[in-house]
Enzyme design. Structure first.
Site, PDB file in Angstrom:
ATOM      1  N   GLY A  66       0.800  -1.223   0.000  1.00  0.00           N
ATOM      2  CA  GLY A  66       0.000   0.000   0.000  1.00  0.00           C
ATOM      3  C   GLY A  66       0.830   1.269   0.000  1.00  0.00           C
ATOM      4  N   THR A  67       1.906   1.276   0.761  1.00  0.00           N
ATOM      5  CA  THR A  67       2.729   2.489   0.853  1.00  0.00           C
ATOM      6  C   THR A  67       3.288   2.837  -0.525  1.00  0.00           C
ATOM      7  OG1 THR A  67       3.297   1.929   3.121  1.00  0.00           O
ATOM      8  CG2 THR A  67       4.752   3.490   2.006  1.00  0.00           C
ATOM      9  N   ASN A  98      -8.410   3.268   8.378  1.00  0.00           N
ATOM     10  CA  ASN A  98      -7.785   2.176   9.118  1.00  0.00           C
ATOM     11  C   ASN A  98      -7.945   2.261  10.625  1.00  0.00           C
ATOM     12  OD1 ASN A  98      -6.054   4.406   8.204  1.00  0.00           O
ATOM     13  ND2 ASN A  98      -4.562   3.552   9.610  1.00  0.00           N
ATOM     14  N   GLN A 114      -7.481  -1.199   3.380  1.00  0.00           N
ATOM     15  CA  GLN A 114      -8.228  -1.861   4.459  1.00  0.00           C
ATOM     16  C   GLN A 114      -9.451  -2.633   3.960  1.00  0.00           C
ATOM     17  OE1 GLN A 114      -7.679  -2.230   7.720  1.00  0.00           O
ATOM     18  NE2 GLN A 114      -5.772  -1.077   7.720  1.00  0.00           N
ATOM     19  N   SER A 123      -3.027  -4.019  -0.596  1.00  0.00           N
ATOM     20  CA  SER A 123      -1.884  -4.601   0.110  1.00  0.00           C
ATOM     21  C   SER A 123      -2.247  -6.004   0.599  1.00  0.00           C
ATOM     22  CB  SER A 123      -1.531  -3.710   1.292  1.00  0.00           C
ATOM     23  OG  SER A 123      -0.478  -4.277   2.015  1.00  0.00           O
ATOM     24  N   ALA A 124      -1.428  -6.999   0.218  1.00  0.00           N
ATOM     25  CA  ALA A 124      -1.778  -8.403   0.479  1.00  0.00           C
ATOM     26  C   ALA A 124      -1.924  -8.757   1.959  1.00  0.00           C
ATOM     27  CB  ALA A 124      -0.718  -9.311  -0.149  1.00  0.00           C
ATOM     28  N   THR A 183      13.015  -7.671 -10.493  1.00  0.00           N
ATOM     29  CA  THR A 183      12.487  -9.016 -10.757  1.00  0.00           C
ATOM     30  C   THR A 183      11.293  -9.290  -9.845  1.00  0.00           C
ATOM     31  OG1 THR A 183      14.690  -9.716 -11.396  1.00  0.00           O
ATOM     32  CG2 THR A 183      13.117 -11.474 -10.850  1.00  0.00           C
ATOM     33  N   CYS A 219       2.607   5.404  17.585  1.00  0.00           N
ATOM     34  CA  CYS A 219       3.792   5.344  18.447  1.00  0.00           C
ATOM     35  C   CYS A 219       5.018   5.681  17.615  1.00  0.00           C
ATOM     36  CB  CYS A 219       3.984   3.940  18.999  1.00  0.00           C
ATOM     37  SG  CYS A 219       2.777   3.513  20.209  1.00  0.00           S
TER      38      CYS A 219
HETATM   39  N1  PLP Z   1      -2.976   2.613   3.797  1.00  0.00           N
HETATM   40  C1  PLP Z   1      -3.716   2.177   4.812  1.00  0.00           C
HETATM   41  C2  PLP Z   1      -5.105   2.669   4.972  1.00  0.00           C
HETATM   42  C3  PLP Z   1      -3.190   1.239   5.721  1.00  0.00           C
HETATM   43  O1  PLP Z   1      -3.951   0.816   6.736  1.00  0.00           O
HETATM   44  C4  PLP Z   1      -1.862   0.803   5.534  1.00  0.00           C
HETATM   45  C5  PLP Z   1      -1.237  -0.148   6.486  1.00  0.00           C
HETATM   46  O2  PLP Z   1      -1.529  -0.158   7.667  1.00  0.00           O
HETATM   47  C6  PLP Z   1      -1.124   1.282   4.444  1.00  0.00           C
HETATM   48  C7  PLP Z   1      -1.712   2.190   3.593  1.00  0.00           C
HETATM   49  C8  PLP Z   1       0.267   0.823   4.187  1.00  0.00           C
HETATM   50  O3  PLP Z   1       0.251  -0.416   3.548  1.00  0.00           O
HETATM   51  P1  PLP Z   1       1.544  -1.367   3.500  1.00  0.00           P
HETATM   52  O4  PLP Z   1       1.747  -1.869   4.876  1.00  0.00           O
HETATM   53  O5  PLP Z   1       1.184  -2.440   2.536  1.00  0.00           O
HETATM   54  O6  PLP Z   1       2.663  -0.531   2.996  1.00  0.00           O
END
Ligand code: PLP
Length: 370
Positions: free
Chosen positions: A68-69, A145, A173, A193-194, A231, A319
């Protein structure tokens, strides 16, 4: 007892079995032209079909990545250099959106963050009022989230299209907790995100209606249509795609189960404890994700006490370097600082059961909230 499925989920056993098999048997590089490379390529493309199907799109619109990031970053960094260099987002996005936007100011990308109300919903009128001639992108998460609020994305898209603005949504989420149909939503980009849907960590996907308008974050050997070099991690990609298929096929059943766990938990909480506060909308939200404030208690201490009982939940607070900071999401929905710092997030998953809820309530009553 694991009640933190919004942080991450355990890997589904079928998914783990697939990882083990592929790791051993499909080790070719999908870019190699001989047969074991072709086998890997075939698996890669079959996997792309699987994940595409789970969000109702075609494989050509899926870019595999690390999660996701990265997906959020790629969309936002792609806006650099555009003459429509203004982005609208909102206060309760994940830092993988808000912090990126903050950083991109240095590169000439302007942004504004619209507010949310006490239930966690964005204000559509405010969104309209923030649109400028140079607004090129609106990035609003599908569901939050920390409190689970599901945003009115279809309305956002309708407004954006009138002004020829692209729409991105962070749906990290959501897969496995609500149906995701990119065509119905009408968004231009969607992040997945898996590890949030019983797949492995460190793998994800970005949906792009028109991938050509994206720019690569990672440059090299031109994998993923030159949009994400490196890869491909075949075992984890195949695992994610199987996880997405399992999650979509069992969606209705899983939602019913998680909702019934949530209902039982809430009823028992309400009958045993006065003074607790459920945060955010309780109707238009993800099933099984509940943010609860326990005024008079520190969430940090509650978490430590629960941990000693082998019960895992998270607090609504971020945190960093040992300091507990109030959550920006809870602040945005209007919680004062003491309430903010007394909030826990429970997020239930498919393996939780009623017996666990009874034990949880018993421990909360007799050992934790005394
Ligand atoms: N976006 C949301 C809403 C999330 O809850 C999270 C992870 O907690 C992320 C992005 C980040 O995803 P990833 O951990 O796959 O980088």
């Amino acid at each position: 007892m694991y009640f933190d499925h919004s942080a991450t989920t355990p890997v589904h056993s079928d998914v783990q079995d697939l990882i083990n098999i592929i790791q051993k048997e499909v080790y070719g590089n999908p870019s190699s032209t001989y047969s074991i490379g072709k086998d890997a390529l075939l698996l890669l493309e079959k996997s792309r079909e699987q994940v595409a199907k789970s969000i109702n799109t075609v494989p050509a619109k899926i870019i595999f990545n690390s999660g996701g990031t990265e997906a959020n970053n790629q969309v936002l960094w792609s806006m650099i250099g555009s003459n429509k260099n203004h982005v609208i987002s909102n206060e309760i996005e994940h830092p993988a959106v808000t912090k990126v936007l903050q950083r991109l100011k240095k590169f000439g990308l302007e942004h504004c963050l619209i507010k949310v109300n006490k239930n966690g919903f964005i204000n559509i009128d405010e969104l309209k009022s923030k649109i400028k001639k140079n607004t090129g992108l609106i990035s609003i998460m599908l569901a939050n989230n920390e409190i689970g609020t599901i945003q009115p994305l279809e309305q956002v898209v309708k407004i954006a299209k009138k002004h020829d603005i692209l729409v991105h949504t962070d749906a990290v989420q959501c897969l496995g907790k609500m149906s995701i149909d990119v065509q119905k939503l009408g968004v231009d980009f969607l992040s997945l995100s898996a590890h949030k849907f019983y797949g492995p960590k460190g793998v994800g996907a970005l949906y792009a209606k028109n991938p050509k308008i994206l720019k690569p974050l990672i440059i090299g050997g031109n994998q993923e249509g030159s949009l994400r070099s490196g890869t491909e991690n075949i075992p984890y990609i195949a695992a994610m795609c199987l996880a997405s298929e399992i999650a979509t096929k069992s969606l209705k059943k899983n939602i019913l189960h998680i909702k019934s766990i949530e209902k039982q938990f809430k009823q028992k909480l309400q009958s045993n404890f006065r003074n607790i506060i459920f945060n955010g909308s309780q109707s238009q939200k993800l099933p099984g994700l509940i943010s609860i404030s326990f005024p008079g208690f520190s969430s940090n201490i509650l978490i430590i006490k629960l941990d000693r009982e082998k019960i895992y939940v998270s607090n609504g607070s971020a945190c960093g370097s040992g300091m507990v900071k109030p959550s920006h999401v809870l602040k945005a929905i209007g919680l004062d600082e003491p309430t903010n710092l007394s909030t826990l997030r429970f997020s239930f998953g498919i393996s939780n059961n009623f017996k666990e809820i009874e034990t949880l309530i018993h421990i909360l009553k007799n050992k934790i909230l005394k």
